[in-house]
Design a protein around this motif. Sequence first.
Motif, mmCIF file in Angstrom:
data_model
loop_
_atom_site.group_PDB
_atom_site.id
_atom_site.type_symbol
_atom_site.label_atom_id
_atom_site.label_comp_id
_atom_site.label_asym_id
_atom_site.label_seq_id
_atom_site.Cartn_x
_atom_site.Cartn_y
_atom_site.Cartn_z
ATOM 1 N N HIS A 242 48.381 -8.997 -4.957
ATOM 2 C CA HIS A 242 47.142 -8.957 -4.183
ATOM 3 C C HIS A 242 47.279 -9.684 -2.845
ATOM 4 N N VAL A 243 48.172 -10.676 -2.780
ATOM 5 C CA VAL A 243 48.467 -11.279 -1.478
ATOM 6 C C VAL A 243 49.078 -10.234 -0.553
ATOM 7 N N GLU A 244 50.002 -9.449 -1.095
ATOM 8 C CA GLU A 244 50.662 -8.443 -0.262
ATOM 9 C C GLU A 244 49.709 -7.318 0.141
ATOM 10 N N LEU A 245 48.810 -6.994 -0.782
ATOM 11 C CA LEU A 245 47.780 -6.019 -0.401
ATOM 12 C C LEU A 245 46.956 -6.536 0.774
ATOM 13 N N PHE A 246 46.703 -7.850 0.731
ATOM 14 C CA PHE A 246 45.955 -8.431 1.845
ATOM 15 C C PHE A 246 46.793 -8.392 3.123
ATOM 16 N N TYR A 247 48.128 -8.661 2.986
ATOM 17 C CA TYR A 247 48.990 -8.553 4.167
ATOM 18 C C TYR A 247 48.972 -7.119 4.719
ATOM 19 N N ASP A 248 48.991 -6.176 3.800
ATOM 20 C CA ASP A 248 48.936 -4.788 4.229
ATOM 21 C C ASP A 248 47.615 -4.502 4.952
ATOM 22 N N PHE A 249 46.583 -5.130 4.418
ATOM 23 C CA PHE A 249 45.270 -5.001 5.058
ATOM 24 C C PHE A 249 45.302 -5.609 6.458
ATOM 25 N N LEU A 250 46.148 -6.653 6.649
ATOM 26 C CA LEU A 250 46.221 -7.346 7.941
ATOM 27 C C LEU A 250 46.996 -6.561 8.992
ATOM 28 N N HIS A 251 47.586 -5.406 8.607
ATOM 29 C CA HIS A 251 48.381 -4.694 9.609
ATOM 30 C C HIS A 251 47.536 -4.283 10.802
ATOM 31 N N LEU A 252 46.220 -4.332 10.607
ATOM 32 C CA LEU A 252 45.330 -4.030 11.738
ATOM 33 C C LEU A 252 45.404 -5.119 12.799
ATOM 34 N N ASN A 253 45.863 -6.321 12.332
ATOM 35 C CA ASN A 253 45.969 -7.447 13.260
ATOM 36 C C ASN A 253 47.436 -7.866 13.301
ATOM 37 N N ARG A 254 48.217 -7.191 14.172
ATOM 38 C CA ARG A 254 49.656 -7.420 14.214
ATOM 39 C C ARG A 254 50.028 -8.821 14.657
ATOM 40 N N ASP A 255 49.214 -9.444 15.458
ATOM 41 C CA ASP A 255 49.566 -10.783 15.948
ATOM 42 C C ASP A 255 49.673 -11.773 14.801
ATOM 43 N N LEU A 256 48.661 -11.767 13.918
ATOM 44 C CA LEU A 256 48.706 -12.689 12.779
ATOM 45 C C LEU A 256 49.904 -12.375 11.882
ATOM 46 N N ARG A 257 50.148 -11.095 11.670
ATOM 47 C CA ARG A 257 51.250 -10.682 10.799
ATOM 48 C C ARG A 257 52.606 -11.083 11.374
ATOM 49 N N ASP A 258 52.806 -10.837 12.645
ATOM 50 C CA ASP A 258 54.086 -11.184 13.269
ATOM 51 C C ASP A 258 54.312 -12.684 13.290
ATOM 52 N N LEU A 259 53.230 -13.441 13.541
ATOM 53 C CA LEU A 259 53.344 -14.897 13.538
ATOM 54 C C LEU A 259 53.732 -15.399 12.144
ATOM 55 N N ASP A 260 53.121 -14.776 11.143
ATOM 56 C CA ASP A 260 53.448 -15.129 9.751
ATOM 57 C C ASP A 260 54.919 -14.845 9.456
ATOM 58 N N PHE A 261 55.404 -13.636 9.814
ATOM 59 C CA PHE A 261 56.794 -13.280 9.589
ATOM 60 C C PHE A 261 57.743 -14.252 10.284
ATOM 61 N N LYS A 262 57.423 -14.628 11.506
ATOM 62 C CA LYS A 262 58.270 -15.537 12.282
ATOM 63 C C LYS A 262 58.361 -16.899 11.604
ATOM 64 N N HIS A 263 57.196 -17.380 11.176
ATOM 65 C CA HIS A 263 57.161 -18.696 10.518
ATOM 66 C C HIS A 263 57.986 -18.681 9.224
ATOM 67 N N ASN A 264 57.795 -17.656 8.409
ATOM 68 C CA ASN A 264 58.525 -17.552 7.144
ATOM 69 C C ASN A 264 60.030 -17.431 7.373
ATOM 70 N N LEU A 265 60.406 -16.688 8.428
ATOM 71 C CA LEU A 265 61.827 -16.546 8.734
ATOM 72 C C LEU A 265 62.450 -17.891 9.073
ATOM 73 N N GLU A 266 61.766 -18.693 9.868
ATOM 74 C CA GLU A 266 62.290 -20.009 10.245
ATOM 75 C C GLU A 266 62.516 -20.885 9.011
ATOM 76 N N LYS A 267 61.514 -20.885 8.137
ATOM 77 C CA LYS A 267 61.628 -21.745 6.957
ATOM 78 C C LYS A 267 62.706 -21.237 5.988
ATOM 79 N N LYS A 268 62.815 -19.935 5.852
ATOM 80 C CA LYS A 268 63.833 -19.397 4.951
ATOM 81 C C LYS A 268 65.240 -19.619 5.498
ATOM 82 N N LEU A 269 65.373 -19.601 6.805
ATOM 83 C CA LEU A 269 66.676 -19.909 7.394
ATOM 84 C C LEU A 269 67.070 -21.358 7.110
ATOM 85 N N LEU A 270 66.073 -22.254 7.136
ATOM 86 C CA LEU A 270 66.352 -23.658 6.776
ATOM 87 C C LEU A 270 66.808 -23.756 5.322
#
Length: 657
Positions: A242-270
């Motif tokens: 259901h979190v991912e469904l909400f992310y899918d719902f957020l595709h209407l707002n690409r800025d929030l989604r891209d910021l989220d992806f960027k943040h997660n990428l940084e932390k996963k690289l660490l």
Amino acid sequence: MSDINKVEGIDENIPSEHSTEIDKNIEPTPSEASKINDDVVESSDNIDSDDKISNTPEEHDEVINEIEQSNAEDAEDEGNKDRHKIEVKDYDTMSLEALAIELEKLVKNEKVQAIRSHVNAINTEFKLKFQALIDEKKEDFINDGGNEIDFYYSSPVQRRYKEAYKSYRAKLNEHYQSLEKNLKQNLADKLTIIEELKGLINVEENINSTYKHFKELQERWRNTGPIPRDKYNNAWNSYHHHVELFYDFLHLNRDLRDLDFKHNLEKKLLIIERAEELAKDDNVMRAFRELQELHKMWKEELGPVGKEHREDIWERFKAATKIINDKRHIYYQEIDKVYEKNLENKLEIIANIEAVGAQESGSHGSWQKKIKQVEAFREAFFNAGKVPIKVNEATWAKFKEAVRSFNRRKNAFYKGLKKEQYKNLQLKLELIKIAEDNKDSEDFETVTPLMKKIQSDWKKIGHVPRKDSDKIWKQFKAACNHYFDRIHAKRNAASKEQIDAYNKKNDLLNSLKELKLSEEKEEGIKVIKEQIKVWQSIGRVPNDKRYIDGKFQKTIDSLLKGLKLDKTEAEMIKYENKLDSLNNSDDNRNLDNERTFIRKKIDEVKSQINQLENNLQFFTNVDDDNPLVKEVHQNIKKHRTSLELLKAKLQKIKDLY
């Protein structure tokens, strides 16, 4: 790992939960790679090395499953994590008392839910060793004539262990009762959060308000405590769905989604960088335990990344995981080699015990020697270390059977010995009765030979049971001493016969002073021995006149010296004279005391010779002409001569028994 810890402080304005693959734009989680069994599994520390991961992709996925299953266990009860910090000791080498003390320490100092594997290992070892002790005690009890149904054995260490184990069970039950109540409530709370997540989709309100509500639900999820282990995966997957469904719902707002992806990428690289550092750590088990934490953070605390990165970073993380796991596999292989070597040692020890048990022994001394050997082997077995788990029980069973077989043969010997000792006891009790029945007799002429005979018979009878030995000896000795003390008391008063004997001995002594011996040595010795026999035949003199015996000895010494005999030959002639006097005495104790004295002197001279020979070792680089060395050699020669004389005297005494 300071940079990695930053993952925990995720910006509240950015979605931070990890999600599984729902649409093609969402990154798959490790848990989607293969099905996770919901059954309880032990942590990696408790997995047998035969089940460790090899290099195939399928087996590599298994280590991911293993990590996630262990994390699920920890998620149910946070105290479980502490099990990784508790030292695993060699419980198989510990004594019963040491095992009880170790259990007490664990129950007192550690979280009860974290010590389960330790308590199980301790409990297994204690039961095995205590049962072995019980079997040994039972066998001894039966061999001593007891009935098996009457056997009972308890010990302070058993009571101490039971108290500690009872305390552990009570604390564990109390903990799980409390945990069960909390787990159910936490599950209900998380299911409520999931229902609220469902309601966020297609809500007709400002997207920022909806997103803020979404973040609040994520925070509530993180702050809600653990849930039952068997519900963990289903609840977690439903939540992420259901979190991912909400992310899918957020595709209407690409800025929030891209910021989220960027943040997660940084932390996963660490996380990946930390995993790659751990891959270089020589402490394999510590690295693997931290790797488990990294996987937990990857799954539970971080969300997806962009599609263009998801495969690369996951493969990179898996690669670091594989390196760590391969090192762990090698580590367990090395442990296996040690365990196999321990097995060889233990099997050799068992073979040695079997060999000792098979040896024929017919004496108490030889069996005592064998008992000490087996005790040493037992100690070596317990200190030999762990063996592969698949042969542990079989090895223990073989060891117990070897020891039991030895004990059966030992007990059979001592059972036969006890029968003989019991027979000897009855014989000595009969002699005690004779001694006590006659100890107050006035018929000295008849009873004295009888008392001497039973004293001689006593010495010929073998050993009796140890518990009776001192008691019956004291009883027999008291009766005999009572009788002979009465004789001595009566004879202390000078009788007419003793006065006559004194006068005769005095006349004989004066005649010896005028005696002229033949120049022939053998003839001279014969005359001297005849005079000694005459002296002995005269009889006893009053106690206050016994000095005349000393004068006689001096006169004999003078006569022997005139014959130019060597010192040893002259000494033995005089000693035979002394033994004849002792043997003709009414009290056998005199001859017994002389035998004891000679044996003691032999031991003393042997000890002196050994000391002198040891002293010679300090003169290894010194010539034999050195005065100190010559003196030591002379002393050794002197003592050896003395030793031979003492042995000859002891043989003379033995000939009289």
